[in-house]
Design a protein around this motif. Structure first.
Motif, PDB file in Angstrom:
ATOM      1  N   TRP A   4     -22.772 -32.050   9.511  1.00  0.00           N
ATOM      2  CA  TRP A   4     -22.751 -30.828  10.291  1.00  0.00           C
ATOM      3  C   TRP A   4     -21.991 -29.706   9.590  1.00  0.00           C
ATOM      4  O   TRP A   4     -22.304 -28.533   9.758  1.00  0.00           O
ATOM      5  N   GLU A   5     -20.991 -30.057   8.794  1.00  0.00           N
ATOM      6  CA  GLU A   5     -20.261 -29.027   8.065  1.00  0.00           C
ATOM      7  C   GLU A   5     -21.194 -28.245   7.144  1.00  0.00           C
ATOM      8  O   GLU A   5     -21.079 -27.023   7.004  1.00  0.00           O
ATOM      9  N   GLU A   6     -22.135 -28.952   6.527  1.00  0.00           N
ATOM     10  CA  GLU A   6     -23.103 -28.297   5.640  1.00  0.00           C
ATOM     11  C   GLU A   6     -24.088 -27.448   6.434  1.00  0.00           C
ATOM     12  O   GLU A   6     -24.417 -26.320   6.047  1.00  0.00           O
ATOM     13  N   ILE A   7     -24.564 -27.988   7.543  1.00  0.00           N
ATOM     14  CA  ILE A   7     -25.536 -27.267   8.363  1.00  0.00           C
ATOM     15  C   ILE A   7     -24.937 -25.971   8.898  1.00  0.00           C
ATOM     16  O   ILE A   7     -25.539 -24.900   8.789  1.00  0.00           O
ATOM     17  N   THR A   9     -27.685 -35.197   7.106  1.00  0.00           N
ATOM     18  CA  THR A   9     -26.971 -34.037   6.576  1.00  0.00           C
ATOM     19  C   THR A   9     -25.735 -33.779   7.417  1.00  0.00           C
ATOM     20  O   THR A   9     -25.841 -33.697   8.647  1.00  0.00           O
ATOM     21  N   ASN A  19     -36.894 -31.496  -1.378  1.00  0.00           N
ATOM     22  CA  ASN A  19     -35.974 -30.624  -0.655  1.00  0.00           C
ATOM     23  C   ASN A  19     -36.683 -29.561   0.186  1.00  0.00           C
ATOM     24  O   ASN A  19     -36.062 -28.583   0.613  1.00  0.00           O
ATOM     25  N   SER A  70     -30.828 -29.521   5.006  1.00  0.00           N
ATOM     26  CA  SER A  70     -29.847 -29.250   3.953  1.00  0.00           C
ATOM     27  C   SER A  70     -29.624 -27.745   3.877  1.00  0.00           C
ATOM     28  O   SER A  70     -30.497 -26.946   4.261  1.00  0.00           O
ATOM     29  N   ALA A  71     -28.461 -27.333   3.399  1.00  0.00           N
ATOM     30  CA  ALA A  71     -28.199 -25.905   3.224  1.00  0.00           C
ATOM     31  C   ALA A  71     -29.237 -25.299   2.281  1.00  0.00           C
ATOM     32  O   ALA A  71     -29.665 -24.149   2.465  1.00  0.00           O
ATOM     33  N   TYR A  72     -29.645 -26.073   1.302  1.00  0.00           N
ATOM     34  CA  TYR A  72     -30.658 -25.637   0.329  1.00  0.00           C
ATOM     35  C   TYR A  72     -31.954 -25.282   1.047  1.00  0.00           C
ATOM     36  O   TYR A  72     -32.531 -24.208   0.831  1.00  0.00           O
ATOM     37  N   GLN A  86     -22.363 -24.355   7.771  1.00  0.00           N
ATOM     38  CA  GLN A  86     -22.072 -23.442   6.662  1.00  0.00           C
ATOM     39  C   GLN A  86     -23.303 -22.616   6.318  1.00  0.00           C
ATOM     40  O   GLN A  86     -23.213 -21.402   6.080  1.00  0.00           O
ATOM     41  N   ALA A  87     -24.476 -23.271   6.320  1.00  0.00           N
ATOM     42  CA  ALA A  87     -25.719 -22.563   6.002  1.00  0.00           C
ATOM     43  C   ALA A  87     -26.024 -21.503   7.058  1.00  0.00           C
ATOM     44  O   ALA A  87     -26.402 -20.371   6.736  1.00  0.00           O
TER      45      ALA A  87
END
Length: 329
Positions: free
Chosen positions: A140-143, A138, A101, A106-108, A145-146
């Protein structure tokens, strides 16, 4: 120095940006400090780096990835007033460690990479945080959001992309609009006289969405910097560049002859050609010396006539226009 808006944003940046890719790898800290001092003195307010810049980590080397950011951070720490005089841009995506990771979008990883960049840069915020490459694994909603979270926390102000295709830019913007976000402010693309594929779909997408274009490798990794003249003076090209020189020798001969006719250096003509494009916000200059920095800034004063631009198109033809007209009736 000339300034313009970063895409459709209200942020104004210098037409020449200081690229810090060589900091820590080809240029030591002392030389990097001198270049940044000179950049600030000439009015350059746009500094671009990336977490991965500085060279690979090697067992016999103390420094490696992240060194470019550390050098900029040390320079900022010398005089804290410098921070509010520059627009500081860095990037996220490339692997910085060996864990599963420790890379991509990733948001992480975005959160952890941003925190690490802030520590190295010795600042509490990044003005332009750019995705170094597209991550189609990944959502786009996750990206977004981050990035939203980082914006809320005041750790970043604007989001940019790099090396995106036209449809990646469109997808990113449509998802951002659904979340009532500004979306992308800029895109860094490989764009120069020898590499014009971006004219097909990337530039039209950027124009449609009001996103600024920041070309990287403006002189084609040295190919457009008067390479034939340098060889005639006894300098040696790297094997990879030598192969490109031989493949493009007739074009290079015509190009350097035109530059001689214009009484301008090939590097300045290459930079000026980009600056004449209304899609271009700022051109990245990655000088290795203060002298190279001062020389590159002269591109702002180079005027290219319509006749000269036509000649450059003949020497270095583009893809034939924008898609789909470039290849369909």
């Amino acid at each position: 120095m000339n300034y313009t808006h970063l895409g459709r944003t209200g942020l104004r940046v210098s037409r020449i940006a200081l690229g810090a890719m060589n900091f820590g790898e080809l240029i030591d800290e002392a030389a990097s400090f001198k270049i940044m001092d000179a950049a600030l003195d000439t009015g350059i307010n746009f500094f671009d780096t990336a977490d991965v810049y500085g060279g690979p980590q090697k067992p016999d080397m103390e420094k490696g990835y992240g060194t470019s950011e550390e050098i900029i951070g040390n320079w900022l720490a010398q005089d804290t007033s410098r921070r509010n005089k520059i627009v500081l841009a860095t990037k996220v995506y490339q692997p910085m460690e060996t864990g599963p990771n420790d890379k991509y979008l990733s948001a992480y990883h975005i959160r952890r990479a941003c925190e690490a960049s802030l520590r190295r840069l010795k600042t509490d915020h990044i003005d332009l945080y750019q995705m170094h490459h597209v991550d189609r694994a990944t959502p786009w909603e996750e990206i977004w959001q981050a990035f939203e979270q980082l914006i809320r926390e005041g750790k970043i102000t604007y989001v940019g992309s790099s090396n995106f295709a036209g449809w990646d830019i469109a997808t990113a913007q449509l998802i951002a609009a659904c979340r009532n976000l500004l979306g992308l402010a800029s895109e860094q693309s490989l764009y120069n006289l020898t590499q014009r594929t971006t004219e097909l779909e990337v530039i039209p997408a950027l124009r449609h969405f009001g996103i600024g274009l920041i070309p990287w490798s403006p002189i084609g990794m040295g190919l457009l910097g008067g390479v034939l003249r340098k060889i005639s003076e006894g300098r040696r090209a790297t094997p990879g560049l030598q192969a490109q020189i031989e493949a493009r020798r007739p074009q290079l001969e015509a190009y350097e002859a035109l530059c001689t006719e214009l009484s301008e250096s090939p590097a300045l003509v290459a930079l000026a050609w980009l600056l004449h494009n209304p899609a271009v916000t700022s051109v990245i200059s990655g000088p290795r010396t203060v002298e190279q920095l001062h020389e590159n800034v002269k591109a702002l004063d180079v005027e290219l006539s319509h006749e000269t631009l036509t000649k450059l198109d003949r020497i270095w033809p583009g893809p034939g226009g924008e898609a789909p007209q470039a290849y369909a009736w």
